[in-house]
Motif scaffolding. Structure first.
Motif, PDB file in Angstrom:
ATOM      1  N   ASP A   1       0.823  -1.210   0.000  1.00 39.94           N
ATOM      2  CA  ASP A   1       0.000   0.000   0.000  1.00 39.94           C
ATOM      3  C   ASP A   1       0.852   1.252   0.000  1.00 39.94           C
ATOM      4  N   THR A   2       2.103   1.184   0.528  1.00 42.11           N
ATOM      5  CA  THR A   2       2.974   2.350   0.595  1.00 42.11           C
ATOM      6  C   THR A   2       3.980   2.393  -0.550  1.00 42.11           C
ATOM      7  N   GLY A   3       3.867   1.445  -1.469  1.00 45.04           N
ATOM      8  CA  GLY A   3       4.735   1.474  -2.638  1.00 45.04           C
ATOM      9  C   GLY A   3       5.960   0.596  -2.527  1.00 45.04           C
ATOM     10  N   ASP A   4       6.175  -0.079  -1.400  1.00 44.54           N
ATOM     11  CA  ASP A   4       7.327  -0.981  -1.242  1.00 44.54           C
ATOM     12  C   ASP A   4       6.822  -2.405  -1.401  1.00 44.54           C
ATOM     13  N   ALA A   5       7.277  -3.099  -2.433  1.00 46.67           N
ATOM     14  CA  ALA A   5       6.749  -4.424  -2.751  1.00 46.67           C
ATOM     15  C   ALA A   5       7.419  -5.533  -1.968  1.00 46.67           C
ATOM     16  N   GLY A   6       8.266  -5.214  -1.063  1.00 45.77           N
ATOM     17  CA  GLY A   6       8.886  -6.253  -0.249  1.00 45.77           C
ATOM     18  C   GLY A   6       9.915  -7.035  -1.023  1.00 45.77           C
ATOM     19  N   MET A   7      11.018  -6.385  -1.399  1.00 46.15           N
ATOM     20  CA  MET A   7      11.986  -6.996  -2.299  1.00 46.15           C
ATOM     21  C   MET A   7      13.196  -7.579  -1.574  1.00 46.15           C
ATOM     22  N   SER A   8      13.296  -7.425  -0.252  1.00 51.00           N
ATOM     23  CA  SER A   8      14.510  -7.836   0.447  1.00 51.00           C
ATOM     24  C   SER A   8      14.250  -9.088   1.286  1.00 51.00           C
ATOM     25  N   TRP A   9      15.368  -9.708   1.719  1.00 46.03           N
ATOM     26  CA  TRP A   9      15.305 -10.881   2.583  1.00 46.03           C
ATOM     27  C   TRP A   9      15.352 -10.438   4.039  1.00 46.03           C
ATOM     28  N   ASN A  10      14.587 -11.124   4.864  1.00 46.09           N
ATOM     29  CA  ASN A  10      14.553 -10.816   6.293  1.00 46.09           C
ATOM     30  C   ASN A  10      14.795 -12.100   7.086  1.00 46.09           C
ATOM     31  N   ASN A  11      15.422 -11.931   8.244  1.00 45.86           N
ATOM     32  CA  ASN A  11      15.630 -13.066   9.146  1.00 45.86           C
ATOM     33  C   ASN A  11      14.405 -13.226  10.043  1.00 45.86           C
ATOM     34  N   ALA A  12      13.998 -14.465  10.258  1.00 47.59           N
ATOM     35  CA  ALA A  12      12.813 -14.722  11.090  1.00 47.59           C
ATOM     36  C   ALA A  12      12.998 -16.063  11.798  1.00 47.59           C
ATOM     37  N   THR A  13      12.509 -16.101  13.049  1.00 49.13           N
ATOM     38  CA  THR A  13      12.502 -17.349  13.807  1.00 49.13           C
ATOM     39  C   THR A  13      11.169 -18.033  13.572  1.00 49.13           C
ATOM     40  N   ILE A  14      11.204 -19.172  12.895  1.00 50.05           N
ATOM     41  CA  ILE A  14       9.990 -19.925  12.571  1.00 50.05           C
ATOM     42  C   ILE A  14      10.091 -21.278  13.235  1.00 50.05           C
ATOM     43  N   GLY A  15       9.128 -21.578  14.098  1.00 45.04           N
ATOM     44  CA  GLY A  15       9.212 -22.826  14.840  1.00 45.04           C
ATOM     45  C   GLY A  15      10.403 -22.783  15.783  1.00 45.04           C
ATOM     46  N   SER A  16      11.291 -23.742  15.645  1.00 50.13           N
ATOM     47  CA  SER A  16      12.476 -23.792  16.506  1.00 50.13           C
ATOM     48  C   SER A  16      13.752 -23.480  15.742  1.00 50.13           C
ATOM     49  N   GLY A  17      13.612 -22.949  14.513  1.00 53.43           N
ATOM     50  CA  GLY A  17      14.804 -22.693  13.706  1.00 53.43           C
ATOM     51  C   GLY A  17      14.806 -21.291  13.111  1.00 53.43           C
ATOM     52  N   GLU A  18      16.004 -20.873  12.727  1.00 50.72           N
ATOM     53  CA  GLU A  18      16.174 -19.579  12.085  1.00 50.72           C
ATOM     54  C   GLU A  18      16.024 -19.745  10.577  1.00 50.72           C
ATOM     55  N   HIS A  19      15.297 -18.804   9.941  1.00 44.75           N
ATOM     56  CA  HIS A  19      15.076 -18.848   8.504  1.00 44.75           C
ATOM     57  C   HIS A  19      15.299 -17.460   7.905  1.00 44.75           C
ATOM     58  N   VAL A  20      15.594 -17.448   6.596  1.00 45.46           N
ATOM     59  CA  VAL A  20      15.560 -16.195   5.842  1.00 45.46           C
ATOM     60  C   VAL A  20      14.288 -16.228   5.003  1.00 45.46           C
ATOM     61  N   VAL A  21      13.549 -15.135   5.021  1.00 50.54           N
ATOM     62  CA  VAL A  21      12.213 -15.091   4.435  1.00 50.54           C
ATOM     63  C   VAL A  21      12.122 -13.917   3.472  1.00 50.54           C
ATOM     64  N   LYS A  22      11.467 -14.168   2.333  1.00 48.63           N
ATOM     65  CA  LYS A  22      11.164 -13.090   1.398  1.00 48.63           C
ATOM     66  C   LYS A  22       9.698 -13.200   1.012  1.00 48.63           C
TER      67      LYS A  22
END
Length: 608
Positions: free
Chosen positions: A267-288
């Motif tokens: 909605d603000t014009g940023d389409a989410g083009m970068s990778w982010n670190n996230a804790t999913i479940g019991s492990g670390e992931h990179v998410v896009k």
């Protein structure tokens, strides 16, 4: 800090020489290898992370572009259908005028079927359908045409009306196969309201365009370049539209809130083009994540950090294996090198421990005249000296025991001979019976077996005959009060045994057991013999007065001080057996008052 350091220094100082050398070698080898492995792992993991994220980025963008193209194809097809004049005309026909005009309705159906079929192909639009007013004869066809009146009573229709978007999307569902002989086909559907062009508030129909779900799944599968990662599409309600690998999705179990920031960024014009670190479940992931235009869908890819570093972990493991191999090789070389220095010391230490355990027949061979060689020569000389002293002590002890035995025989035999001769004298004077011959014969046999030509070893059979002659003589003295029961296995008769072992025990059984218990009744002495695990076990049991268990134990422990009573002869027998056969052999007493006494003799099985 000083105390732990002092403790470690003390431990190292007290270690064996070989351990000190081995620890030094390990430190010198493993410390450089550990530093090199750590440096290499950090550089490789950083480069590999960039490489895999770049590849995942490209695959994600290609899949996103291709998927957007597919969806836009459906949207453009819906535009053509929406603005088609024939569609508007046919869907706005008056029910009163055409409700019974089946010919015209059939013409309309054929024309619409042909028009809708022109959009259908296997790759983009699997099937194009229309929801038409329920009064039309073909509204219940349920293939290219569906009853809109019936559909208006569903939640999907309510959601369609509530949506302000141009099109709406239905999650996965199955429709009849174009080839009616095959199973239903899972599809994802686009829904679009058709409004009356002259009165836009009126909805005259609904367009449904279907794309096969396996085509969408295949696009996402190609976008997933990792084994444990997942690429999936999620709608605004958190439902999964499509997924590259449902097993990985359930294992990772991502939070639906992951896509919320992407929708806001769109909605603000940023389409989410970068990778982010996230804790999913019991492990670390990179998410896009990236929102798909003209839909409420968001495309998400999640890659476990562990998989990104998997290649670098392999290199790290290889380095660790290399460290282990080098360590083992260095340990082996160090073991050989130090072995040349300490091998003779360890051998000398081993021999000393054998001497400490009582093994004196040892010797250390040393051909090198160094300090260790001098220690070995001194050790050999010391052991030889100790062995000579032990042998000398053993011979002295054996001679002492033989002298004690001879002294005992010198004390016993005259006394026994005196009593026997006195008994013969009274028999001759008072009775004038042939018992004198029996007494004389038994006495002759007794002394013949006792002397045995000066030999200390006799057969078990001779020892049995010896006690039989002794009991026969005693029965003549005590009016047959003594019964001798011999139960020795015949195979033991030829075995060797020290002489004068059984007779003193039988004498004790008569004098201190049977005669003390009975003045006029008979008593029984039972002698048994058996083989048990390569050993000869003889027992002498009487049914006499018995004695307390403490007194029985004191007979062998030296508890009776008077040398004229039974303890002296018993200890003498026990010592003779131990001197001849070893400390593990000898006598064992079992007795209790009123139950008689049992003596067990245990010696090794030896044949002549």
């Amino acid at each position: 800090m000083r105390k732990p350091l002092r403790t470690l220094t003390g431990l190292f100082t007290n270690m064996q020489i070989r351990r000190k050398l081995l620890i030094s070698y390990f430190i010198l080898i493993f410390l450089p290898l550990a530093l090199m492995t750590s440096f290499s792992y950090k550089n490789v993991s950083r480069d590999y992370e960039k490489q895999i994220l770049h590849s995942a980025d490209q695959s994600f963008d290609q899949a996103f572009t291709f998927l957007s193209y597919k969806l836009n194809t459906l949207i453009k097809a819906s535009d053509v259908i929406y603005f088609n004049a024939d569609v508007q005309t046919m869907l706005t026909r008056d029910e009163h005028a055409f409700g019974d005009d089946y010919v015209q309705q059939n013409i309309d159906r054929q024309k619409l079927e042909s028009f809708l079929s022109s959009f259908q192909n296997a790759e983009d639009v699997y099937r194009a359908s229309l929801y038409v007013p329920g009064w039309l004869m073909y509204a219940g066809q349920n293939f290219n045409f569906f009853d809109m009146d019936a559909f208006s009573r569903t939640k999907s229709y309510e959601a369609l009306l509530a949506s302000k978007d141009k099109v709406s999307w239905l999650p996965e569902h199955a429709i009849a196969n174009n080839n009616t002989n095959l199973d239903p086909v899972p599809v994802i559907s686009l829904l679009r309201k058709i409004r009356n062009s002259e009165q836009t508030t009126e909805i005259i129909g609904i367009i449904e365009l279907n794309i096969r779900k396996d085509i969408v799944d295949e696009i996402l599968q190609k976008a997933n370049i990792t084994n444990d990662g997942v690429v999936y599409i999620q709608n605004s309600n958190g439902a999964i539209v499509s997924c590259s690998n449902m097993d990985n999705y359930h294992r990772i179990s991502p939070d639906p809130a992951l896509i919320q920031d992407t929708r806001n960024a769109l909605d603000t014009g940023d389409a989410g083009m970068s990778w982010n670190n996230a804790t999913i479940g019991s492990g670390e992931h990179v998410v896009k994540t990236r929102a798909i235009e003209n839909t409420d869908w968001t495309m998400v890819t999640a890659i476990p950090v562990s998989e990104i570093f998997r290649q670098s972990i392999r290199i790290r493991d290889l380095m660790l294996v290399l460290m282990l191999v080098c360590g083992l090789l260095s340990y082996g070389l160090a073991y050989l090198i130090t072995g040349a220095t300490v091998k003779r010391i360890l051998l000398l230490k081993k021999k000393m421990r054998l001497v400490q355990e009582g093994v004196l027949n040892v010797e250390v061979q040393s051909a090198i005249p160094d300090e260790i060689g001098e220690l070995a020569d001194s050790f050999n000389h010391m052991v030889k000296r100790i062995r000579l002293l032990v042998q000398e002590q053993y011979q002295n002890g054996k001679e002492i025991k033989n002298l004690e035995l001879k002294a005992l025989q010198a004390q016993i035999n005259p006394h026994f001979l005196y009593n026997t001769l006195e008994m013969i004298n009274w028999k001759a004077i008072d009775n004038d019976v042939p018992d004198i011959a029996v007494i004389s014969q038994s006495l002759a046999k007794f002394y013949k077996l006792s002397l045995n030509k000066g030999k200390d070893i006799v057969a078990v059979e001779d020892e049995i005959n010896h006690i039989r002659a002794y009991v026969q003589i005693q029965n003549l003295r005590f009016d047959n009060k003594i019964k001798l029961d011999v139960r020795v296995a015949p195979e033991l008769y030829a075995c060797d045994i020290l002489k004068l072992i059984l007779q003193p025990l039988v004498e004790n059984a008569i004098i201190h057991g049977i005669l003390e218990a009975r003045n006029s009744q008979e008593g029984t002495i039972t002698v048994t013999g058996r083989l048990e695990r390569g050993e000869i076990v003889l027992t002498v049991r009487d049914d006499g007065v018995g004695m307390p268990s403490e007194q029985a134990e004191s007979l062998l422990a030296g508890g009776i001080a008077d040398p004229d009573v039974q303890g002296y002869g018993i200890r003498n027998i026990d010592h003779r057996i131990k001197l001849c056969y070893g400390q593990e052999y000898g006598l064992a007493y079992r007795s209790s008052p009123g139950d008689g006494t049992e003596v067990e003799i245990r010696i090794p099985n030896r044949f002549r």
